[in-house]
Design an enzyme around this catalytic site. Structure first.
Site, PDB file in Angstrom:
ATOM      1  N   LYS A 294      33.535  91.504  36.477  1.00  0.00           N
ATOM      2  CA  LYS A 294      33.810  90.144  36.969  1.00  0.00           C
ATOM      3  C   LYS A 294      32.816  89.139  36.386  1.00  0.00           C
ATOM      4  CE  LYS A 294      32.749  87.587  41.217  1.00  0.00           C
ATOM      5  NZ  LYS A 294      31.314  87.342  41.090  1.00  0.00           N
ATOM      6  N   ASN A 295      31.526  89.439  36.496  1.00  0.00           N
ATOM      7  CA  ASN A 295      30.562  88.404  36.116  1.00  0.00           C
ATOM      8  C   ASN A 295      30.446  88.212  34.609  1.00  0.00           C
ATOM      9  OD1 ASN A 295      30.201  87.684  38.742  1.00  0.00           O
ATOM     10  ND2 ASN A 295      28.305  88.848  39.052  1.00  0.00           N
TER      11      ASN A 295
ATOM     12  N   ARG B 217      32.262  79.736  41.922  1.00  0.00           N
ATOM     13  CA  ARG B 217      30.864  79.553  41.536  1.00  0.00           C
ATOM     14  C   ARG B 217      30.730  79.348  40.020  1.00  0.00           C
ATOM     15  NH1 ARG B 217      26.428  77.875  43.531  1.00  0.00           N
ATOM     16  NH2 ARG B 217      24.703  78.386  42.212  1.00  0.00           N
TER      17      ARG B 217
ATOM     18  N   CYS C 121      30.681  82.151  46.638  1.00  0.00           N
ATOM     19  CA  CYS C 121      30.087  82.812  47.799  1.00  0.00           C
ATOM     20  C   CYS C 121      28.868  82.063  48.279  1.00  0.00           C
ATOM     21  CB  CYS C 121      29.654  84.225  47.427  1.00  0.00           C
ATOM     22  SG  CYS C 121      31.012  85.384  47.460  1.00  0.00           S
TER      23      CYS C 121
ATOM     24  N   ARG D  74      22.040  77.523  46.803  1.00  0.00           N
ATOM     25  CA  ARG D  74      22.178  78.077  45.447  1.00  0.00           C
ATOM     26  C   ARG D  74      21.979  76.942  44.443  1.00  0.00           C
ATOM     27  NH1 ARG D  74      26.951  82.529  45.193  1.00  0.00           N
ATOM     28  NH2 ARG D  74      26.002  82.776  43.145  1.00  0.00           N
TER      29      ARG D  74
ATOM     30  N   ILE E  28      20.964  74.592  41.040  1.00  0.00           N
ATOM     31  CA  ILE E  28      21.198  74.735  39.586  1.00  0.00           C
ATOM     32  C   ILE E  28      20.176  73.901  38.793  1.00  0.00           C
ATOM     33  CG2 ILE E  28      23.643  75.383  39.753  1.00  0.00           C
ATOM     34  CD1 ILE E  28      24.310  72.491  38.834  1.00  0.00           C
TER      35      ILE E  28
ATOM     36  N   GLN F 189      17.545  74.799  37.240  1.00  0.00           N
ATOM     37  CA  GLN F 189      17.101  75.381  35.964  1.00  0.00           C
ATOM     38  C   GLN F 189      18.135  75.156  34.853  1.00  0.00           C
ATOM     39  OE1 GLN F 189      13.918  76.716  35.554  1.00  0.00           O
ATOM     40  NE2 GLN F 189      13.808  75.783  37.576  1.00  0.00           N
TER      41      GLN F 189
ATOM     42  N   ASP G 237      23.469  92.360  44.154  1.00  0.00           N
ATOM     43  CA  ASP G 237      24.900  92.445  44.472  1.00  0.00           C
ATOM     44  C   ASP G 237      25.285  93.819  45.022  1.00  0.00           C
ATOM     45  OD1 ASP G 237      25.122  89.846  43.706  1.00  0.00           O
ATOM     46  OD2 ASP G 237      25.914  90.267  41.711  1.00  0.00           O
TER      47      ASP G 237
ATOM     48  N   ARG H 255      38.504  88.201  45.483  1.00  0.00           N
ATOM     49  CA  ARG H 255      37.940  87.383  44.397  1.00  0.00           C
ATOM     50  C   ARG H 255      37.283  88.256  43.336  1.00  0.00           C
ATOM     51  NH1 ARG H 255      33.868  83.272  46.511  1.00  0.00           N
ATOM     52  NH2 ARG H 255      33.370  83.625  44.331  1.00  0.00           N
TER      53      ARG H 255
HETATM   54  N1  EPU Z   1      17.825  79.724  41.086  1.00  0.00           N
HETATM   55  C1  EPU Z   1      17.109  78.565  41.123  1.00  0.00           C
HETATM   56  N2  EPU Z   1      17.502  77.551  40.304  1.00  0.00           N
HETATM   57  C2  EPU Z   1      18.545  77.661  39.461  1.00  0.00           C
HETATM   58  C3  EPU Z   1      19.282  78.846  39.429  1.00  0.00           C
HETATM   59  C4  EPU Z   1      18.899  79.871  40.261  1.00  0.00           C
HETATM   60  O1  EPU Z   1      16.134  78.438  41.883  1.00  0.00           O
HETATM   61  O2  EPU Z   1      18.831  76.696  38.737  1.00  0.00           O
HETATM   62  C5  EPU Z   1      17.419  80.851  41.954  1.00  0.00           C
HETATM   63  C6  EPU Z   1      18.487  81.198  42.980  1.00  0.00           C
HETATM   64  O3  EPU Z   1      18.380  80.405  44.137  1.00  0.00           O
HETATM   65  C7  EPU Z   1      18.209  82.658  43.238  1.00  0.00           C
HETATM   66  C8  EPU Z   1      17.712  83.153  41.859  1.00  0.00           C
HETATM   67  O4  EPU Z   1      17.300  82.004  41.146  1.00  0.00           O
HETATM   68  O5  EPU Z   1      17.175  82.788  44.173  1.00  0.00           O
HETATM   69  C9  EPU Z   1      18.729  83.910  41.029  1.00  0.00           C
HETATM   70  O6  EPU Z   1      19.920  83.131  40.890  1.00  0.00           O
HETATM   71  P1  EPU Z   1      20.887  83.289  39.629  1.00  0.00           P
HETATM   72  O7  EPU Z   1      20.953  81.986  38.939  1.00  0.00           O
HETATM   73  O8  EPU Z   1      20.459  84.487  38.846  1.00  0.00           O
HETATM   74  O9  EPU Z   1      22.276  83.555  40.329  1.00  0.00           O
HETATM   75  P2  EPU Z   1      23.710  83.035  39.878  1.00  0.00           P
HETATM   76  O10 EPU Z   1      23.770  82.926  38.404  1.00  0.00           O
HETATM   77  O11 EPU Z   1      24.108  81.860  40.687  1.00  0.00           O
HETATM   78  C10 EPU Z   1      24.747  85.383  39.473  1.00  0.00           C
HETATM   79  C11 EPU Z   1      25.921  86.153  40.004  1.00  0.00           C
HETATM   80  C12 EPU Z   1      25.649  86.549  41.449  1.00  0.00           C
HETATM   81  C13 EPU Z   1      24.355  87.368  41.518  1.00  0.00           C
HETATM   82  C14 EPU Z   1      23.198  86.613  40.858  1.00  0.00           C
HETATM   83  C15 EPU Z   1      21.922  87.430  40.746  1.00  0.00           C
HETATM   84  C16 EPU Z   1      27.771  85.219  38.810  1.00  0.00           C
HETATM   85  C17 EPU Z   1      28.992  84.361  38.833  1.00  0.00           C
HETATM   86  N3  EPU Z   1      27.099  85.314  39.943  1.00  0.00           N
HETATM   87  O12 EPU Z   1      24.625  84.244  40.323  1.00  0.00           O
HETATM   88  O13 EPU Z   1      26.720  87.391  41.794  1.00  0.00           O
HETATM   89  O14 EPU Z   1      24.016  87.633  42.859  1.00  0.00           O
HETATM   90  O15 EPU Z   1      23.578  86.209  39.533  1.00  0.00           O
HETATM   91  O16 EPU Z   1      22.147  88.608  40.034  1.00  0.00           O
HETATM   92  O17 EPU Z   1      27.449  85.822  37.800  1.00  0.00           O
HETATM   93  C18 EPU Z   1      28.359  88.307  43.170  1.00  0.00           C
HETATM   94  O18 EPU Z   1      28.912  88.750  42.156  1.00  0.00           O
HETATM   95  O19 EPU Z   1      28.681  88.652  44.336  1.00  0.00           O
HETATM   96  C19 EPU Z   1      27.288  87.323  43.033  1.00  0.00           C
HETATM   97  C20 EPU Z   1      26.904  86.529  44.006  1.00  0.00           C
END
Ligand code: EPU
Length: 432
Positions: free
Chosen positions: A22-23, A93, A117, A123, A125, A127, A307, A399
């Site tokens: 999925k991801n 997302r 989710c 959550r 963004i 960065q 996850d 999803r």
């Molecule tokens: N973070 C920041 N700033 C940012 C981005 C992230 O502070 O700009 C923090 C987040 O708050 C969190 C950490 O960094 O504490 C990691 O977040 P990350 O950006 O890695 O998460 P994501 O990209 O939003 C993806 C997966 C998630 C998975 C996370 C961590 C997708 C679509 N989603 O989310 O998957 O938990 O990486 O591995 O790829 C799932 O599949 O159920 C799911 C939630």
């Protein structure tokens, strides 16, 4: 409203096939926007997040042809806009990957702030935004819309991520693939789907090196051309079924996986007394003795995946002794523990750690999923419990998991879905 009805207690036996990741899919589909020509994408999982993203691309003018149930052709040659319908974007997302893809292709983007989710915490963004600003974009957020503009193209830059972020690493890689000059992403995330996206982009003509390490170098290309690509197997789907077998007992061959991606999960299951045997592209999971308690901490890859945190906590609920599960990625991802408590689980959450006192058994109950992985964990809870569990909130599961009921039924689980009307029931009494 759809519910899953699970009659727990069956041991699991047989074989299960794992779908495409999925991801990885939710990054590769937006990446197709950057390509002039037809991308053939194989091993796409049949899940609703993929359909939502394909609908977004269609709304933007992409031509999508279904070749077979796992293969599609996407042609974005004639996409001529930097925006898509905000309502559709908000459902998912991964719509934030449209920012990188659109900035790369058009030098501008308007994208609704991502949904998806919400497991209780924020959550952010920041960065992603910081990286695009370093690459010369002007970014604003107003009324839930992220708008980004450049004078023409993004410019290569050196970006150090303050947190290891999967999403920021992917988004910046997308933008950098068509930027002017070289981009260095430092403290990059290393998940398998990051390597998969880099391989996809490289096969379309990008120049990305170091994906899978913490420094990624991208030499911006002038254009990307069409080609073929097959998505890797889903590490978390495989891990979820491994946990299901560990929890319910039995022996299952989990096929079409990359065993190396599963090592962080296999190692923890072995500590819990579960046998995991690795083959070339499959693993066998066998659990005959009682589960042993363990201590788990989630971390970015190659650590134990966040996850898989709800799934492992669920099976630790009936393991011997006291276990701890510490969430090292998200601020708050324990809301499902209230549902496990309804089934007789004994879990206390203090800050980012769940302290789990193993109980001899849990019992079926009416429960509700609040997000995708919580939903998967609660299905596992239902399989392990004595009696009947009725699970709501299963739209989250659909999803991200392809045909979960069919796959579990094929290995002996007693699980089916049923539709229940949300409308209030009006009882009409017959006259006389
Ligand atoms: N973070 C920041 N700033 C940012 C981005 C992230 O502070 O700009 C923090 C987040 O708050 C969190 C950490 O960094 O504490 C990691 O977040 P990350 O950006 O890695 O998460 P994501 O990209 O939003 C993806 C997966 C998630 C998975 C996370 C961590 C997708 C679509 N989603 O989310 O998957 O938990 O990486 O591995 O790829 C799932 O599949 O159920 C799911 C939630």
């Amino acid at each position: 409203m759809t519910q899953y009805v699970i009659n727990g207690g069956n041991k699991l036996h047989g074989e299960i096939e794992i779908s495409g990741a999925k991801n990885a899919a939710v990054a590769i589909i937006p990446a197709a926007l950057m390509v002039n020509g037809v991308c053939r994408i194989e091993n796409l999982p049949q899940i609703s997040d993929v359909s939502t993203l394909l609908n977004i691309l269609k709304e933007m003018g992409a031509v999508i042809r279904v070749v077979d149930k796992r293969t599609i052709d996407i042609d974005c040659s004639h996409v001529g806009t930097s925006s898509a319908t905000f309502d559709t974007m908000r459902r998912i997302r991964a719509s934030y990957y449209l920012i990188g893809a659109l900035l790369g292709r058009f030098g501008k983007a308007d994208v609704a702030m991502p949904g998806g989710c919400n497991f209780g915490g924020v959550r952010p963004i920041d960065q992603h935004m910081k990286g695009f600003v370093a690459m010369g974009a002007e970014m604003t957020v107003q009324n839930g819309i992220v708008s980004a503009t450049t004078g023409g193209r993004l410019r290569g830059a050196s970006i150090y991520l303050d947190v290891v972020s999967v999403g920021a690493t992917i988004n910046l890689m997308l933008g950098a693939a068509l930027a002017d000059g070289n981009t260095f992403i430092e403290n990059a995330a290393r998940e398998p789907h990051i390597v998969d996206l880099a391989n996809f982009l490289n096969s379309m003509g990008a120049d990305i090196r170091g994906a899978g390490t913490n420094v990624i170098k991208v030499r911006g290309a002038r254009r990307l051309n069409g080609g073929f690509y097959s998505i890797i197997p889903d590490q978390i789907e495989a891990g979820t079924y491994m946990a299901a077998v560990a929890g319910a007992g039995g022996e299952v061959l989990i096929k079409d996986v990359i065993p190396k991606h599963l090592e962080c999960i296999s190692g923890k299951l072995r500590e819990m007394g579960v046998s995991v045997f690795e083959h070339e592209d499959s693993v066998t999971v066998r659990r005959v003795a009682p589960l042993l308690g363990a201590h788990v901490k989630t971390m970015p890859y190659p650590g134990f995946p966040t996850d898989m945190q709800p799934q492992i906590s669920t099976i630790l609920s009936t393991a011997t002794g006291t276990s701890t599960v510490t969430e090292g990625v998200w601020d708050n991802r324990f809301s499902y523990t209230d549902e496990l408590a309804k089934m007789g689980g004994s879990i206390r959450v203090i800050g980012r750690t769940a302290i789990i006192e193993g109980v001899p058994y849990i019992t079926g109950a009416p429960i509700k999923a609040g997000d995708l992985r919580a939903g998967a964990a609660l299905v596992i809870a239902g399989l392990c419990a004595r009696g009947v569990t009725v699970l709501e909130g299963v739209n989250y599961i659909e999803r991200g998991y392809e045909k979960m009921i069919k796959k579990l039924s094929a290995i002996g689980a007693d699980i089916h879905s049923r539709y229940v009307s949300d409308e209030p029931q009006i009882v009409v009494q017959e006259a006389g």
